[in-house]
Every structure is written in C-alpha cells, then in structure tokens.
Design an enzyme around this catalytic site. Sequence first.
Site, PDB file in Angstrom:
ATOM      1  N   GLU A 300       0.829  -1.230   0.000  1.00 38.99           N
ATOM      2  CA  GLU A 300       0.000   0.000   0.000  1.00 38.99           C
ATOM      3  C   GLU A 300       0.848   1.258   0.000  1.00 38.99           C
ATOM      4  OE1 GLU A 300      -1.764  -0.422   3.807  1.00 38.99           O
ATOM      5  OE2 GLU A 300      -3.279  -1.837   3.171  1.00 38.99           O
ATOM      6  N   ARG A 303       3.239   7.791  -0.256  1.00 37.77           N
ATOM      7  CA  ARG A 303       4.275   8.799  -0.431  1.00 37.77           C
ATOM      8  C   ARG A 303       5.325   8.416  -1.473  1.00 37.77           C
ATOM      9  NH1 ARG A 303       5.834  12.067   3.827  1.00 37.77           N
ATOM     10  NH2 ARG A 303       4.886  10.525   5.191  1.00 37.77           N
ATOM     11  N   TYR A 367       5.265  18.248  11.104  1.00 37.59           N
ATOM     12  CA  TYR A 367       6.271  17.193  11.295  1.00 37.59           C
ATOM     13  C   TYR A 367       7.697  17.735  11.295  1.00 37.59           C
ATOM     14  CZ  TYR A 367       2.348  14.441   9.274  1.00 37.59           C
ATOM     15  OH  TYR A 367       1.135  13.887   8.976  1.00 37.59           O
ATOM     16  N   CYS A 395      -1.276  33.752  10.369  1.00 35.68           N
ATOM     17  CA  CYS A 395      -0.994  34.343  11.677  1.00 35.68           C
ATOM     18  C   CYS A 395      -0.638  33.283  12.708  1.00 35.68           C
ATOM     19  CB  CYS A 395      -2.193  35.159  12.130  1.00 35.68           C
ATOM     20  SG  CYS A 395      -2.611  36.392  10.898  1.00 35.68           S
TER      21      CYS A 395
HETATM   22  C1  LIG Z   1      -1.130   6.092   5.219  1.00 33.78           C
HETATM   23  C2  LIG Z   1      -1.207   4.629   4.993  1.00 33.78           C
HETATM   24  C3  LIG Z   1      -0.470   4.035   3.962  1.00 33.78           C
HETATM   25  C4  LIG Z   1       0.485   4.803   3.086  1.00 33.78           C
HETATM   26  O1  LIG Z   1       1.577   5.304   3.779  1.00 33.78           O
HETATM   27  P1  LIG Z   1       2.794   5.983   2.952  1.00 33.78           P
HETATM   28  O2  LIG Z   1       3.747   6.359   3.996  1.00 33.78           O
HETATM   29  O3  LIG Z   1       2.234   7.140   2.227  1.00 33.78           O
HETATM   30  O4  LIG Z   1       3.315   4.934   2.033  1.00 33.78           O
HETATM   31  C5  LIG Z   1      -0.627   2.690   3.768  1.00 33.78           C
HETATM   32  N1  LIG Z   1      -1.457   1.951   4.534  1.00 33.78           N
HETATM   33  C6  LIG Z   1      -2.165   2.488   5.543  1.00 33.78           C
HETATM   34  C7  LIG Z   1      -3.065   1.625   6.350  1.00 33.78           C
HETATM   35  C8  LIG Z   1      -2.071   3.840   5.809  1.00 33.78           C
HETATM   36  O5  LIG Z   1      -2.767   4.372   6.809  1.00 33.78           O
END
Ligand SMILES: *Cc1c(COP(=O)(O)O)cnc(C)c1O
Length: 472
Positions: A300, A303, A367, A395
Amino acid sequence: MAAPAPQLVPDDSDPTFAELIAGRPHLSVHAHDGLTMEEVPLARIAAAVGTPTWVYSAGTLRRRFHALRGALDDARVPAELHFAVKANPNLAVVRTLAKEGAGADIVSEGELRLALAAGIDPSHVVFSGVGKTLGELRFALSHRIGQINAESAEEIGMISAVATEMGVVADVALRVNPDVDARTHAKITTGKSENKFGVAIADAPALYARMAATPGVNPVGIAVHIGSQITSGVSAYAAAYAALADLVRALREQGLSVERVDCGGGLGIPYRHEPAPSPAALAGAIRGALGNLGVKLMVEPGRWICGPAGVLLTQVILQKHTPSLSGSAGGSLSGSAEGSLSGSAGGSRRFVILDAAMNDLLRPAMYDAWHGIVPVGPREFVSPVSPCDVVGPVCETGDTFARNRGLPMLEPGSLVAFLDAGAYGASMSSTYNARPLAAEVLVDGDRFAVVRARQTQEALLAGQRLPEWLAG
Ligand SMILES: *Cc1c(COP(=O)(O)O)cnc(C)c1O
C-alpha cells in the site's frame, strides 16, 4: 561567499539547488525558461493558473509505480499495489495510477468514492482505518470492495452487524500491530503497541478464530502498516513481516485459512538527503519473510509513488528585513542561542514571505519536515544565496517553512517551488485564515491541465448560514 565576519551562512549541509534538481529527473533548469517539469516551464503554469498551485508530473507517477512493480516482480513477490489515496486524492493523479494497474487503499467513504470515480475496480480496494462508521461500512459493502482491514474486536462486531443486515459476507483482514519501532517521526509511526492501530499480535489468533465464527465476516488474511516516511533501512519491515509469518503459521496450525497478507506502505523518500530504502530492499524483506507462505501479497504505497512527483509552486509576496533583537550587533554564533541560529545576517533577519502558507503545505509545521525550496527563475537559480527564513502569511509562528535556508535575493512576484510536495501536501490543506484551497495541475510531457480549480472566494463562504435570529 565572502561576507563580513559575523554574517551567518546558510546551513551548509543542505543540498544545493543543482543537487536537488539532479536527483529529480522530471525537473530541469533552462537558461530562458527556468525550472521546468517534464517539458512545461513552471513559470508558464504560474502565468496561466496563478499561485499557489500544486503541480504533478504524470510521467513520474507512472515511472515510480512501475519501479515498485518491477522491484516486486524481480524479487518474485508479485503483489497487488494499492495506492494509499490519502497521500494524494486528486482524481487525475489516482486515474493516472489506475490506468497503470493500481488498486486503492482508502480510509473513508470520500476516498472510496474518489477511487471509484478514478475507475478503480471495487475488488481492488482495501478499506483501512481505526474508526469506520456504520454508514461507511454499508457504503463499502454495497460496492463489494475487495477487503476491509479490521482494527479491533469492536469493529469486527460492527462489520458483522452491517453485513448480516445487508445479507452479504465481508472479506475481512485483521490488522495487527507488531510492536516494532519504524524509527520515523512520532506523529507517523503506527506499529508500536502504544499506537491506536491494529490489534496486538498476541491477541490475533483468538480474534481471527472468532472472526471465522462470526456471521457476515469471512477472514481472508492479516494486514500490517508500521508507519510512514520510513528511512532507517528495512529492518523494521523485516521484523514486522517475520512476526506476520509466525502468525500465519500459527493460524494455519489452528486450522484457520489465511489467503492474503497486506504488507502496508510507509516506504520513505529522500526530501533532503535521508538514506531512503529502495523498493528492491522492501521487496527483499517481503520475500525473505513471506515469500514461501503461498499467500496473495499486497502493498500500500502512498508517499513513495507520488511524493517526488509534485511541487508546490508559489510566489514571493515580499521580503522583510527585521533588525535582530539578539542584542549583540553582528550576532556571533556564541551569542544569543536562538536569535543567531536563523536567518540573521549582519544583525538583521531576512524573511521571505510567500503566498503559500501552512494551510497549503502543513508538513513543516506538523512534522518539522524539510522540503527543498528552489527559485524558478533562471537568473535566480544561479544567483548567490544567503540565509533567510521562509514563511507564509498565516498568523502563526508555526507558519514557517524553513529557517536559515539559503536563497538568493528575491523580488516580489519571484516564483519558488517546494520540491517533493506530491504526497500529504494538497491532501492535508485547510482553509485556515479563510484562504481558498490552491489549484492543482497535472503535467504530462508538453501538456498541462488544471485538474482541480482553485477554490473561489464565493465557494469558501458558500456553506455558511446565519441563523434567523442573527439575520437582517
Ligand atoms: C497512510 C497509509 C499508507 C500509506 O503510507 P505511505 O507512507 O504514504 O506509504 C498505507 N497503509 C495504511 C493503512 C495507511 O494508513
């Protein structure tokens, strides 16, 4: 940079503009056109669309998707790639990835609607998140999505209730929390026992067995996601996947079926010069722990695919010079600790005030994130730099993008670009300070198109109503 003795220099561990551009193949600098994405000068986009504007490279989205795909194939771990929509929920971005074969990892009904609108088949959608509402579960099941990742016993009860009421059976994976430290920023680590995500591995066998006996729930596998912007090698992944593999074996010994393992996302990217792990290293960690289990694998990424593909294009409103309040004129390094560390030069500080702010790009405020900031104009790109603080007009002192950053002198109207702004950029924007959401543009070769119009001032006000006792 021959400067009077007390003048501070920019943080010399920062990469130079040229180094930043060299590491980003979709960007180049031209003597006449300046900073260019693929074949489109960013100044042309600013002239046509205004600023601030998010600009995404379609070629980079495709290239990175296939780099990840290729690394997994090379390691002989053919996995389904589900793009984490929350990283960049722009319809054209998701559509670009869908056309390359991406599925979607979603965390809300809105993201599911977006994934479907982008043409992703519901069977390639996974629904994650610790708190899915009954309405969201109903919507997801009515569209027969591929998998729901359940994060608690309580949620399994909710899924069962909704599924039985609808007369369907939900394919559910159990998200476990492997209690590993991904060593990323505290706000984006998700796989430690004190985080809210998933269930403890120790509790998983009993829960999984209960799922198998729960009406409306078909347990299909297990899922994990240990954090985001992971740049400390793949040892945390390897530890998490080893724990998952042990769990899969334990479940099977109990006679339970485990068909799928969802390996999560989180692969980091080098914003500055972090040693980000390669897709090949991630693929190797997956193969090492999970390669021989005979499970369907899923990844998944968010980024890693879209972060480097985007920039935030913004213009300078003005440069402001303030006298240093640190007292000692000239502000030597050994003087005031606070005042001398940022942007002071010859006793004054230079603030570069942009028309983008923390409501657009929240990552620095939220962050402490570092983003490359480079001039777009060809002359400014090669001009000598001096230290400044780069801020927005909001602001809040937190509306600071960078301190003690090296930038050339900039005129009002000069364009600058924030690099690697394609993930958790537009998607985390707000309208704080009643600032409309910025426009989004997709570049593909020599073409570009507005893929989300800039929010209008009228739209900002549109939902507001006065109660009858205040009207008139
Ligand atoms: C946010 C998230 C991702 C993706 O994270 P990245 O750091 O953008 O790769 C994948 N799986 C779950 C469950 C997430 O919450």
